[in-house]
Motif scaffolding. Sequence first.
Motif, short mmCIF file in Angstrom:
data_model
loop_
_atom_site.label_atom_id
_atom_site.label_comp_id
_atom_site.label_asym_id
_atom_site.label_seq_id
_atom_site.Cartn_x
_atom_site.Cartn_y
_atom_site.Cartn_z
N GLY A 188 0.82 -1.22 0.00
CA GLY A 188 0.00 0.00 0.00
C GLY A 188 0.84 1.26 0.00
N TRP A 189 1.91 1.24 0.77
CA TRP A 189 2.82 2.39 0.85
C TRP A 189 3.44 2.66 -0.52
CZ3 TRP A 189 3.27 6.17 4.10
CH2 TRP A 189 4.42 6.94 4.12
N LEU A 190 3.91 1.60 -1.19
CA LEU A 190 4.52 1.76 -2.51
C LEU A 190 3.51 2.27 -3.54
CD1 LEU A 190 6.72 -1.44 -2.47
CD2 LEU A 190 7.58 0.91 -2.64
N ILE A 191 2.29 1.78 -3.48
CA ILE A 191 1.26 2.26 -4.40
C ILE A 191 0.95 3.73 -4.14
CG2 ILE A 191 -1.19 2.05 -5.02
CD1 ILE A 191 -0.83 -1.01 -4.65
N ALA A 192 0.89 4.12 -2.87
CA ALA A 192 0.63 5.52 -2.52
C ALA A 192 1.75 6.43 -3.05
CB ALA A 192 0.48 5.68 -1.01
N ILE A 193 2.99 5.99 -2.89
CA ILE A 193 4.12 6.77 -3.41
C ILE A 193 4.03 6.87 -4.93
CG2 ILE A 193 6.62 6.78 -3.73
CD1 ILE A 193 6.81 5.40 -0.95
N ALA A 194 3.75 5.74 -5.59
CA ALA A 194 3.66 5.74 -7.05
C ALA A 194 2.56 6.67 -7.54
CB ALA A 194 3.42 4.31 -7.55
N LEU A 195 1.40 6.63 -6.90
CA LEU A 195 0.30 7.50 -7.32
C LEU A 195 0.65 8.97 -7.11
CD1 LEU A 195 -2.79 5.49 -6.03
CD2 LEU A 195 -2.04 5.81 -8.42
N THR A 196 1.30 9.27 -6.00
CA THR A 196 1.72 10.65 -5.73
C THR A 196 2.66 11.13 -6.82
OG1 THR A 196 1.49 10.30 -3.35
CG2 THR A 196 2.86 12.15 -4.05
N ARG A 247 8.62 1.85 -11.14
CA ARG A 247 9.41 0.94 -10.30
C ARG A 247 8.68 0.60 -9.01
NH1 ARG A 247 13.70 3.57 -6.92
NH2 ARG A 247 11.76 3.95 -5.84
N ASP A 248 8.07 1.59 -8.39
CA ASP A 248 7.36 1.35 -7.14
C ASP A 248 6.13 0.46 -7.34
OD1 ASP A 248 9.27 2.72 -5.77
OD2 ASP A 248 8.03 4.47 -5.32
N ILE A 249 5.47 0.60 -8.48
CA ILE A 249 4.33 -0.29 -8.77
C ILE A 249 4.82 -1.73 -8.92
CG2 ILE A 249 2.58 -0.88 -10.51
CD1 ILE A 249 2.29 2.21 -10.91
N VAL A 250 5.93 -1.92 -9.62
CA VAL A 250 6.50 -3.26 -9.76
C VAL A 250 6.90 -3.81 -8.39
CG1 VAL A 250 8.43 -4.58 -10.73
CG2 VAL A 250 7.22 -2.89 -12.14
N MET A 251 7.49 -2.97 -7.56
CA MET A 251 7.87 -3.41 -6.21
C MET A 251 6.63 -3.77 -5.39
SD MET A 251 11.03 -0.82 -5.39
CE MET A 251 10.98 -1.19 -3.66
N ALA A 252 5.54 -3.04 -5.58
CA ALA A 252 4.29 -3.35 -4.87
C ALA A 252 3.77 -4.73 -5.26
CB ALA A 252 3.24 -2.28 -5.15
N ILE A 253 3.94 -5.09 -6.52
CA ILE A 253 3.55 -6.43 -6.97
C ILE A 253 4.40 -7.49 -6.26
CG2 ILE A 253 3.51 -8.00 -8.97
CD1 ILE A 253 2.82 -5.43 -10.66
N GLY A 254 5.67 -7.20 -6.08
CA GLY A 254 6.53 -8.11 -5.34
C GLY A 254 6.10 -8.26 -3.90
N ALA A 255 5.70 -7.17 -3.27
CA ALA A 255 5.23 -7.22 -1.87
C ALA A 255 3.94 -8.03 -1.79
CB ALA A 255 5.02 -5.81 -1.32
#
Length: 124
Positions: free
Chosen positions: A82-90, A103-111
Motif C-alpha cells: 500500500g505504501w509503494l502504491i501511494a508513493i507511485a500515485l503521488t 518501479r514502485d508499482i513493480v515493487m508493490a507487486i513483489g510485496a
Amino acid sequence: MDSQIKTVFNLLKYTYGLVPIVAGLDKFTNILTDWSQYISSGFAGVLPFEARTFMIIVGVIEIIAGIMVLYRPKIGGYVVMGWLIAIALTLLFSGHYIDVAVRDIVMAIGAFSLVKLANSDSRQ
C-alpha cells in the motif's frame, strides 16, 4: 513449503523488510539521495512544517513497515504494498519521476507476492 518456495519467500521477506528500513533510516541522513526532492512544490507548500521534517516522518513509517514485514509478513507485506502504491500515485499525479513510480508499482507487486506466499504457509 517446499525448499524452493521457502527460498523465494525468504528472499522477498528480507528484501521487503530491510529495504524500507534502510530507506527509512536514510531519510534522517540523506546519504543515498536528498529525499525532499520527491515532494512536489504544491504539496510542500501545504505542509505545516518543513519538507525535511515530513521526510523524517516518512522514514519512521518506512522503518515500522519494514519491521512489520520481518515479523508479520502477512500484514507487513500489505502495508509495504500500500505504501509503494501511494508513493507511485503521488509521483504519477505530480508528473515527475514517472520512472520511479513505475518501479514502485513493480515493487508493490513483489510485496503482494510475498503476502500470497506467506498465506500459503500457515506458520507465517
